[in-house]
Scaffold this motif. Sequence first.
Motif, PDB file in Angstrom:
ATOM      1  N   LEU A 290     -40.250   5.518 -19.792  1.00  0.00           N
ATOM      2  CA  LEU A 290     -41.475   4.879 -20.277  1.00  0.00           C
ATOM      3  C   LEU A 290     -42.448   4.624 -19.128  1.00  0.00           C
ATOM      4  O   LEU A 290     -43.666   4.784 -19.290  1.00  0.00           O
ATOM      5  CB  LEU A 290     -41.135   3.567 -20.987  1.00  0.00           C
ATOM      6  CG  LEU A 290     -40.390   3.707 -22.325  1.00  0.00           C
ATOM      7  CD1 LEU A 290     -40.003   2.344 -22.882  1.00  0.00           C
ATOM      8  CD2 LEU A 290     -41.242   4.477 -23.342  1.00  0.00           C
ATOM      9  N   VAL A 291     -41.915   4.234 -17.972  1.00  0.00           N
ATOM     10  CA  VAL A 291     -42.780   4.022 -16.804  1.00  0.00           C
ATOM     11  C   VAL A 291     -43.409   5.344 -16.374  1.00  0.00           C
ATOM     12  O   VAL A 291     -44.615   5.412 -16.086  1.00  0.00           O
ATOM     13  CB  VAL A 291     -41.992   3.383 -15.637  1.00  0.00           C
ATOM     14  CG1 VAL A 291     -42.837   3.380 -14.365  1.00  0.00           C
ATOM     15  CG2 VAL A 291     -41.552   1.978 -15.991  1.00  0.00           C
ATOM     16  N   ASN A 294     -46.156   6.346 -18.568  1.00  0.00           N
ATOM     17  CA  ASN A 294     -47.321   5.483 -18.395  1.00  0.00           C
ATOM     18  C   ASN A 294     -48.118   5.835 -17.137  1.00  0.00           C
ATOM     19  O   ASN A 294     -49.352   5.716 -17.132  1.00  0.00           O
ATOM     20  CB  ASN A 294     -46.875   4.016 -18.332  1.00  0.00           C
ATOM     21  CG  ASN A 294     -48.037   3.057 -18.309  1.00  0.00           C
ATOM     22  OD1 ASN A 294     -48.933   3.123 -19.145  1.00  0.00           O
ATOM     23  ND2 ASN A 294     -48.042   2.163 -17.326  1.00  0.00           N
ATOM     24  N   SER A 303     -41.280  13.116 -19.803  1.00  0.00           N
ATOM     25  CA  SER A 303     -41.109  11.853 -19.083  1.00  0.00           C
ATOM     26  C   SER A 303     -39.721  11.270 -19.318  1.00  0.00           C
ATOM     27  O   SER A 303     -39.048  10.829 -18.376  1.00  0.00           O
ATOM     28  CB  SER A 303     -42.177  10.840 -19.536  1.00  0.00           C
ATOM     29  OG  SER A 303     -43.474  11.309 -19.270  1.00  0.00           O
TER      30      SER A 303
END
Length: 485
Positions: A290-291, A294, A303
């Motif tokens: 998720l990072v 982002n 990702s």
Amino acid sequence: MLFNYRVIVNILGTLLMLNGAFMLTCIPFSLYYQEGDLWAILGSSVITAIAGFCMWFFSRKNLSKEIKKRDGYIVVTFGWLFMSFFGSVPYILSGAIPNLTDAFFETLSGFSTTGATILTDIESVHKGILFWRSLTQWIGGMGIIVLTVAILPILGIGGMQLFVAEAPGISPDKLQPRIKETAKRLWLIYLGLTFTETILLWVGGMSFYDAINHSLTTMATGGFSTKNASIAYFTSPFIQYVIIVFMFLAGTNFTMTYFALHKNFKKVLNNEEFRTYAGFCLAASIIVGLVVFNVSNESFEKSIRDGLFQVVSVVTTTGYITADYTSWAPFITALFFFMMFFGASAGSTAGGVKIVRHLILIRNSFLEIKRQLHPNAVIPVRFNGKAVSREITYNILAFIMIYIFIFAFGSMLMGIFGADFDTAIGSVATCLGNIGPGIGEVGPVDNFASISAPGKWLLSFLMLLGRLELFTVLMLFTPYFWKTH
């Protein structure tokens, strides 16, 4: 007599003869690619085999079959050192790594399944030599299985290699009643998984040569690659997912794999270490993925895949890379540095502290609070529903404390040898944990070529310490080890 020198020399000689025989398996690749490394490999094999034969031949008379504990410590430690010194000969004779310091570092990194490399252009190295490089990791991984099943229990090192539940000394849950049969079945699993991954990677688009090399180093949780960019070279999602699965399997207790293959899934799912291992990998992968999504322009699937790949690679101490995790975010760099002290399952080919030690340490810490309130109560630490002896708990406490001390002292020495702060702590953490890439100048897209010669010898020693679980090697540095009483 304090030591049975004949037995020690005889076993070390046998190991060197085996090492020489393994070198011969590189010859088909030398013949096929014809890059000029054939005679270097043949010469190395002959030198190693002759040295081993001489040791075996001159120690065979009046040979006692009894091996004492002290003999065992010497055999295990010097076995790894002898294999590494003679294993560096192909690099030197072929000219791939002419410097002894670098050649020994690369070889011990292989046999210890660390995966730290000094090679700046891996793809320019001859194919036969590169295969030997990968094979050292596979041999090292197989050697760890031998240690966990057959040798360390004889030495009485409870809670060290932690094979199955025997590792923390809980229940002797052997696959078969005889050690030899147990080791045989684990080798078959190891060999079978290596073969299966080779086929899948070959079908997925790798050349047969790349497929077999990466399978050897995946199952050993070693991480040596035939490409400068490691697995990032192979952009196929299928290839990357296959490697993720097999890295995870290699970091799983091999007896859990045995039970799963025999459809005993309840035993696997009820194992606390496996649940923690799988849960941590999943949770950390989601956070990292998720990072990455982002902070980058990558797709959501890419990702998550990059996050999953890097987390499993570091937790299992494999060390492959598909992306530079130090470029994502400072928080992610700190998380990966923390994971270098995590480790995967006991009874696997992974290095590191091991999850079972963390679990028992954390539980004992919480129970210590309860013991303060109820000083007369007997409150044992439990693992997989069974009580862990105080001796094992003390062993784990000592292991963690010594591990932290060695990390701190090693980092200071690396600073003295010229490394900056990030490189010092990163190189020590990754070599002591047998991981491969670290942070600083030894990060995922860098290597260890710039480390000074004294630093490389120190890191080599740390790789050996980490692979043999500290006590096995440190025992040799204690005065009472060499005393008769």
